[in-house]
Design a protein around this motif. Structure first.
Motif, PDB file in Angstrom:
ATOM      1  N   ASN A  33      -7.630   8.261  18.098  1.00 15.05           N
ATOM      2  CA  ASN A  33      -7.023   8.478  19.396  1.00 15.05           C
ATOM      3  C   ASN A  33      -6.712   9.965  19.573  1.00 15.05           C
ATOM      4  OD1 ASN A  33      -5.528   8.405  21.701  1.00 15.05           O
ATOM      5  ND2 ASN A  33      -3.752   7.415  20.794  1.00 15.05           N
ATOM      6  N   MET A  34      -7.035  10.497  20.730  1.00 20.31           N
ATOM      7  CA  MET A  34      -6.725  11.901  20.993  1.00 20.31           C
ATOM      8  C   MET A  34      -6.159  12.047  22.380  1.00 20.31           C
ATOM      9  SD  MET A  34      -9.841  14.068  19.463  1.00 20.31           S
ATOM     10  CE  MET A  34     -10.200  14.023  17.722  1.00 20.31           C
ATOM     11  N   SER A  35      -5.313  13.044  22.538  1.00 18.89           N
ATOM     12  CA  SER A  35      -4.826  13.321  23.883  1.00 18.89           C
ATOM     13  C   SER A  35      -5.097  14.778  24.244  1.00 18.89           C
ATOM     14  CB  SER A  35      -3.339  13.000  23.983  1.00 18.89           C
ATOM     15  OG  SER A  35      -2.887  13.246  25.283  1.00 18.89           O
ATOM     16  N   CYS A  36      -4.643  15.715  23.408  1.00 24.85           N
ATOM     17  CA  CYS A  36      -4.818  17.128  23.763  1.00 24.85           C
ATOM     18  C   CYS A  36      -6.119  17.702  23.214  1.00 24.85           C
ATOM     19  CB  CYS A  36      -3.629  17.939  23.273  1.00 24.85           C
ATOM     20  SG  CYS A  36      -3.568  18.099  21.477  1.00 24.85           S
ATOM     21  N   GLY A  37      -6.520  17.257  22.035  1.00 28.36           N
ATOM     22  CA  GLY A  37      -7.742  17.776  21.422  1.00 28.36           C
ATOM     23  C   GLY A  37      -7.562  19.110  20.708  1.00 28.36           C
ATOM     24  N   ILE A  38      -6.356  19.688  20.766  1.00 26.68           N
ATOM     25  CA  ILE A  38      -6.181  21.046  20.234  1.00 26.68           C
ATOM     26  C   ILE A  38      -4.947  21.191  19.348  1.00 26.68           C
ATOM     27  CG2 ILE A  38      -7.475  22.257  22.030  1.00 26.68           C
ATOM     28  CD1 ILE A  38      -4.842  22.670  23.532  1.00 26.68           C
ATOM     29  N   GLY A  39      -4.500  20.082  18.751  1.00 26.00           N
ATOM     30  CA  GLY A  39      -3.411  20.197  17.782  1.00 26.00           C
ATOM     31  C   GLY A  39      -2.019  20.327  18.363  1.00 26.00           C
ATOM     32  N   LYS A  40      -1.807  19.863  19.588  1.00 27.59           N
ATOM     33  CA  LYS A  40      -0.490  20.018  20.210  1.00 27.59           C
ATOM     34  C   LYS A  40       0.251  18.699  20.408  1.00 27.59           C
ATOM     35  CE  LYS A  40      -1.597  24.271  20.864  1.00 27.59           C
ATOM     36  NZ  LYS A  40      -1.186  25.154  19.806  1.00 27.59           N
ATOM     37  N   CYS A  41      -0.423  17.580  20.348  1.00 32.53           N
ATOM     38  CA  CYS A  41       0.236  16.341  20.786  1.00 32.53           C
ATOM     39  C   CYS A  41       0.506  15.364  19.654  1.00 32.53           C
ATOM     40  CB  CYS A  41      -0.608  15.661  21.865  1.00 32.53           C
ATOM     41  SG  CYS A  41      -2.069  14.816  21.224  1.00 32.53           S
ATOM     42  N   ARG A  42      -0.064  15.593  18.494  1.00 29.51           N
ATOM     43  CA  ARG A  42       0.119  14.789  17.281  1.00 29.51           C
ATOM     44  C   ARG A  42      -0.498  13.393  17.324  1.00 29.51           C
ATOM     45  NH1 ARG A  42       3.401  17.678  13.856  1.00 29.51           N
ATOM     46  NH2 ARG A  42       3.715  16.044  12.335  1.00 29.51           N
ATOM     47  N   HIS A  43      -1.190  13.044  18.394  1.00 33.41           N
ATOM     48  CA  HIS A  43      -1.721  11.671  18.467  1.00 33.41           C
ATOM     49  C   HIS A  43      -2.799  11.375  17.441  1.00 33.41           C
ATOM     50  CE1 HIS A  43       0.403  11.475  22.279  1.00 33.41           C
ATOM     51  NE2 HIS A  43       0.307  10.170  22.171  1.00 33.41           N
ATOM     52  N   CYS A  44      -3.497  12.397  16.980  1.00 36.79           N
ATOM     53  CA  CYS A  44      -4.650  12.136  16.124  1.00 36.79           C
ATOM     54  C   CYS A  44      -4.317  12.239  14.642  1.00 36.79           C
ATOM     55  CB  CYS A  44      -5.752  13.134  16.465  1.00 36.79           C
ATOM     56  SG  CYS A  44      -5.287  14.812  16.018  1.00 36.79           S
ATOM     57  N   ILE A  45      -3.031  12.460  14.323  1.00 37.25           N
ATOM     58  CA  ILE A  45      -2.659  12.706  12.924  1.00 37.25           C
ATOM     59  C   ILE A  45      -3.082  11.560  12.012  1.00 37.25           C
ATOM     60  CG2 ILE A  45      -0.640  12.741  11.396  1.00 37.25           C
ATOM     61  CD1 ILE A  45       0.505  14.909  13.081  1.00 37.25           C
ATOM     62  N   TYR A  64      -3.700  15.428   7.947  1.00 36.24           N
ATOM     63  CA  TYR A  64      -4.649  16.140   8.797  1.00 36.24           C
ATOM     64  C   TYR A  64      -4.497  15.811  10.269  1.00 36.24           C
ATOM     65  CZ  TYR A  64      -6.981  16.806   4.335  1.00 36.24           C
ATOM     66  OH  TYR A  64      -7.256  17.132   3.038  1.00 36.24           O
ATOM     67  N   TYR A  65      -4.905  16.772  11.088  1.00 38.03           N
ATOM     68  CA  TYR A  65      -5.137  16.502  12.496  1.00 38.03           C
ATOM     69  C   TYR A  65      -6.633  16.247  12.637  1.00 38.03           C
ATOM     70  CZ  TYR A  65      -0.703  18.748  13.865  1.00 38.03           C
ATOM     71  OH  TYR A  65       0.612  19.084  14.040  1.00 38.03           O
ATOM     72  N   VAL A  66      -7.012  15.102  13.212  1.00 34.12           N
ATOM     73  CA  VAL A  66      -8.442  14.857  13.378  1.00 34.12           C
ATOM     74  C   VAL A  66      -9.036  15.890  14.334  1.00 34.12           C
ATOM     75  CG1 VAL A  66     -10.191  13.194  14.143  1.00 34.12           C
ATOM     76  CG2 VAL A  66      -8.228  12.417  12.807  1.00 34.12           C
ATOM     77  N   CYS A  67      -8.265  16.311  15.333  1.00 32.29           N
ATOM     78  CA  CYS A  67      -8.821  17.221  16.337  1.00 32.29           C
ATOM     79  C   CYS A  67      -9.034  18.640  15.831  1.00 32.29           C
ATOM     80  CB  CYS A  67      -7.960  17.232  17.593  1.00 32.29           C
ATOM     81  SG  CYS A  67      -6.336  17.993  17.380  1.00 32.29           S
ATOM     82  N   LYS A  68      -8.217  19.110  14.904  1.00 31.65           N
ATOM     83  CA  LYS A  68      -8.456  20.497  14.478  1.00 31.65           C
ATOM     84  C   LYS A  68      -8.912  20.642  13.029  1.00 31.65           C
ATOM     85  CE  LYS A  68      -3.766  22.075  13.625  1.00 31.65           C
ATOM     86  NZ  LYS A  68      -2.613  22.838  14.055  1.00 31.65           N
TER      87      LYS A  68
HETATM   88  S1  FES Z   1      -5.432  15.260  19.770  1.00 32.64           S
HETATM   89 FE1  FES Z   1      -3.532  16.184  20.149  1.00 32.64          FE
HETATM   90  S2  FES Z   1      -3.009  16.841  18.179  1.00 32.64           S
HETATM   91 FE2  FES Z   1      -4.992  16.109  17.866  1.00 32.64          FE
END
Ligand code: FES
Ligand SMILES: Cc1cc2nc3c(=O)[nH]c(=O)nc-3n(C[C@H](O)[C@H](O)[C@H](O)COP(=O)(O)OP(=O)(O)OC[C@H]3O[C@@H](n4cnc5c(N)ncnc54)[C@H](O)[C@@H]3O)c2cc1C
Lengths: 268, 331
Positions: free
Chosen positions: A230-242, A246-250
C-alpha cells in the motif's frame, strides 16, 4: 501552476490503449516533460479527482516523453483507468524508489520468474536486458500463468523464444504452483553459482519459489523481489508502505529477498 | 538576552505581538488547556492541546499551493520541550530534510515563531525524561519563558527573531537570584516528571528481551480489547505524522489534499486486490507501539514517543502507554 512540491503531478495524455487480457490493458502516455527511469522504479498515476496509485513503467527505460504502463483492474481507481479513452488526460509523478540493481546483475546468469501479472513488473527490465546483451548475455525467463486464455504479453512469446531461454507453464491443471516452477527449474541448465534471480509473484508464493531456487543453489542474497505494498505518498512521507525497517517506496520497491524475508505477507 | 516581565508587562508585550502576527496562547477551557487567540496569561499548566504539530502540519492541508497568497506570521506561545523535540527530531527531518522536502511545510515552519514555556506544573501523565527529554527548553524555540512566580516571568531569547520580538520591551534585566530560581523550578519539575514513570525508553524499546512477549497474539488482543480505533492517540501525538494524500483534482487543474491518517484505522494497511496486511485491531495496535517505540528510534535516533502524555489523556478507553510498556517488561 508553478510549484516545486513533490506531490505535484505532470500532465500525461493517453495516446494508445492495448488490451492484454480481459483484466489488463497497456497504456501509452505522452508527457509534458521528459522523464527517465531505471527498471523497477515506479511512478504515481493520478486519475483526476478520483485517485492515485503506483505503477511500474513497462516501456524501455530511456529518457523520453512517452512511457507505457500495463494496468490490471484491481479496484476503484484501476477500473476508472480502464474506462479512459485515447486523448484523456491523467497525471504522473516520479519515478521513485530503487529499481533492479543493474550493476550488480550485469554479467550474471539471470533467471526471471513471473507468475501471472507479475510479468508486468519485469517487462522494462526485460527491455533493458534485450537492449544491452553485452552486459546481460545470459537470460532465462520462467513464466507461469493460472489461465491459458488470460496471458499478459502472449503476443511477444515468439520474439522471446528467439531472444533468450523462455519457458512457460500453465498451472491450471497443476494443484500446486510450486510444482510448475520446480519442473521448469529442473529443465534449465545453468551455472547456479553465478546466477541471480528475480521473482515477481504474489507475496504468498514468493517463499515457496525462493525455496526451490535455494535448493538449486541460488541464495536469498541473490534473489530480488519487486514488492507491492500500500502506498500513499510514494516518497517516504506518509509511512503507509513501511515493512520491517524499510520503506517500500524509497528503500524498494525492489528488495533483496534476504532483507525482507521475514516480513513477507506481513508488516513486521 | 534575559528579561524579567511582570504579568502586566507580559500582557502588553503579547498585545504588541498580536498586532503584527496571529498570536495563540494557552487558554483554560474547562478541564483542558487549549491554544486560542490571546486573551489572558495561562502559562503554567501542561500539556497544551493540540500540539505544535497542529500548526506546522495541520490535520488537513493542500499538498501544493493554489496561489501565492502569503499568510501572516504565527506566534505560538506555550509550546513545551516535548513538542519541540518531536518537531526538530522527527517532523523537520521528514518534511524539511534533503529528500523530497515539502515547500509548504517549510513555509509553515518558518512562519511559526515558537515561544516555549518551561514546565512549571507537569501533569501526572508527563514522562518526557524516560523518553530522553527534559521538561524545559534550552534551544529550538525563539523565546523561552520561565514562570518565576505569579507575577514574574523570565524571558530568554533563543534566536535572532526572538531577540527582535523582545527589543524595546521595557522590561528589567535578570538577577543572579532569579537565574538560580529558574534552576530550582526546573529541578522541581524534573523530579516530578521523573516520578511519573521509571522505565527508560529513550533508546527504543522492543529489543530482543521484549520480542517474545511482543509477539504474543493473545497478549495484544487483551491489551487492545478496549481500543475503539478512534485515532485520538495518533492525532494528539506531536510526532505521529502519517498522512493520506487525497486526490481532489478538477478537470483541468491538479489538486491534492494531505490529511492525517491513523494506523489504528482498518483501511490503513489495506492494499489493492482487497487484501489487508493487518486486518485485526490487535495487530494494528501492536504496530502502533512498535512504530513509536522502535521503528522511529531506529530511523531518527530519538524515541518516537516524547512522553507528552497526550495519548493517555485523550484516550476514551483509558489506555495508558506506560502501563503497556510496564506490562511488556513484566511478562
Ligand atoms: S508510500 Fe508514503 S512513505 Fe512510502
Ligand atoms: C511499486 C508498485 C508497483 C506497481 N505496479 C503495478 C503495475 O505495473 N501494474 C499494475 O496493474 N499494478 C501495479 N501495482 C499495483 C497497483 O498499484 C494497485 O493495483 C492499485 O493501487 C489498485 O488501486 P485500485 O484503486 O484500483 O484498488 P482498490 O483496491 O480499490 O484500492 C486500492 C487503494 O485504495 C486503498 N484502500 C482500499 N481500501 C481502503 C480502505 N478501506 N481504507 C483506506 N484505503 C483503502 C488502498 O490502500 C490502496 O491504496 C503496483 C503497486 C506497487 C506498490
Amino acid at each position: 501552476m508553478k510549484t516545486n512540491s513533490p506531490y505535484f503531478p505532470q500532465t500525461a495524455k493517453i495516446i494508445e490503449i492495448r488490451p492484454e487480457t480481459s483484466l489488463v490493458k497497456s497504456f501509452r502516455l505522452s508527457l509534458d516533460n521528459e522523464i527517465s527511469f531505471s527498471p523497477g522504479e515506479f511512478i504515481m498515476l493520478t486519475i483526476p479527482g478520483e485517485g492515485e496509485f503506483p505503477l511500474t513503467p513497462t516501456s524501455e527505460p530511456i529518457k523520453s516523453t512517452v512511457i507505457e504502463v500495463a494496468v490490471k483492474k484491481e479496484g476503484y481507481a484501476t477500473e476508472l483507468l480502464h474506462e479512459k479513452r485515447i486523448g484523456d488526460v491523467v497525471g504522473i509523478r516520479g519515478p521513485y524508489g530503487k529499481g533492479y540493481p543493474l550493476t550488480e546483475l550485469s554479467g550474471r546468469d539471470l533467471i526471471l520468474i513471473a507468475q501471472d501479472e507479475g510479468i508486468i513488473q519485469l517487462h522494462s527490465l526485460l527491455m533493458k536486458i534485450l537492449s544491452d546483451r553485452s552486459r546481460f548475455p545470459r537470460l532465462t525467463l520462467l513464466y507461469e500463468f493460472l489461465n491459458d486464455r488470460e496471458v499478459v504479453y502472449s503476443s511477444k512469446f515468439n520474439n522471446w523464444h528467439n531472444e533468450f531461454i523462455f519457458y512457460k507453464t500453465s498451472s491450471e491443471n497443476n494443484s500446486s504452483t510450486k510444482k510448475g516452477i520446480d519442473q521448469l527449474l529442473s529443465k534449465i541448465d545453468l551455472d547456479f553459482d553465478k546466477a541471480s534471480a528475480v521473482i515477481a509473484a504474489p507475496e504468498s508464493m514468493i517463499k515457496k519459489i525462493a525455496l526451490s531456487l535455494n535448493m538449486s543453489g541460488i541464495s536469498s542474497e541473490q534473489i530480488w523481489i519487486p514488492l507491492v505494498r500500500n502506498m500513499s505518498c510514494g516518497i517516504g512521507k506518509c509511512r503507509h508502505c513501511i515493512t520491517g525497517d524499510y520503506y517500500v517506496c524509497k528503500d524498494g520497491p525492489v528488495f533483496r529477498l534476504s532483507d525482507i524475508y521475514d516480513t513477507l505477507g506481513s508488516i513486521l | 538576552m534575559h528579561l524579567v516581565f511582570s504579568e502586566r508587562k507580559l500582557k502588553n508585550l503579547f498585545s504588541k505581538w498580536s498586532l503584527e502576527a496571529q498570536l495563540f496562547t494557552p487558554d483554560i477551557q474547562g478541564r483542558l488547556v487549549m491554544y486560542s487567540e490571546f486573551a489572558d496569561i495561562n502559562l503554567k499548566k501542561t500539556p497544551v492541546w493540540g500540539s505544535l504539530k497542529n500548526y506546522i502540519l495541520p490535520s488537513r492541508r493542500a499538498a501544493f499551493e493554489d496561489s501565492a497568497k502569503e499568510k501572516s506570521p504565527l506566534i505560538l506561545v506555550g509550546v513545551r520541550n516535548c513538542d519541540i523535540r518531536g518537531a526538530l527530531g522527527i517532523l523537520d527531518r521528514v518534511f524539511a530534510g534533503k529528500e523530497f522536502s515539502d515547500p509548504l511545510y517549510k513555509k509553515m515552519r518558518k512562519n511559526t515563531l515558537i515561544v516555549s514555556v518551561d514546565c512549571f506544573m507537569p501533569a501526572d501523565t508527563c514522562f518526557c525524561i524516560q523518553t530522553g527529554g527534559i521538561p524545559f527548553v534550552s534551544a529550538g524555540s525563539d523565546i523561552n519563558i520561565t514562570p518565576l512566580s505569579n507575577d514574574q516571568y523570565l524571558l530568554e531569547s533563543l534566536s535572532l527573531e526572538g531577540k527582535r520580538l523582545l527589543s524595546n520591551s521595557n522590561a528589567r534585566g535578570v538577577s543572579e537570584l532569579e537565574l538560580r530560581m529558574r534552576n530550582d523550578i526546573r529541578d522541581t519539575a524534573f523530579k516530578k516528571v521523573q516520578g511519573n514513570f521509571n522505565i527508560d525508553i529513550s533508546r527504543g524499546f522492543f529489543k530482543k528481551t521484549h520480542t517474545e512477549t511482543s509477539e504474543k497474539k493473545e497478549y495484544w488482543e487483551e491489551l487492545s480489547a478496549n481500543c475503539i480505533q478512534c485515532g485520538a492517540c495518533n492525532f494528539t501525538c506531536p510526532t505521529c505524522y502519517c498522512t493520506i494524500l487525497n486526490e481532489v483534482s478538477s478537470r483541468n487543474k491538479f489538486f491534492k489534499v494531505l490529511q492525517w491518517d491513523s494506523c489504528l484505522f482498518r483501511g490503513y494497511f489495506s492494499r489493492a486486490g482487497k487484501k489487508n496486511l493487518l486486518p485485526k485491531l490487535s495487530e494494528r495496535f501492536r504496530y502502533r507501539y512498535i512504530c513509536k517505540l522502535s521503528l522511529m528510534y531506529t530511523e531518527f535516533g530519538i524515541s518516537g514517543c516524547v512522553g507528552c502524555g497526550r495519548c493517555i489523556q485523550s484516550c476514551p478507553a483509558m489506555i495508558d502507554m506506560r502501563e503497556i510498556i510496564r506490562g511488556l517488561c513484566e511478562n
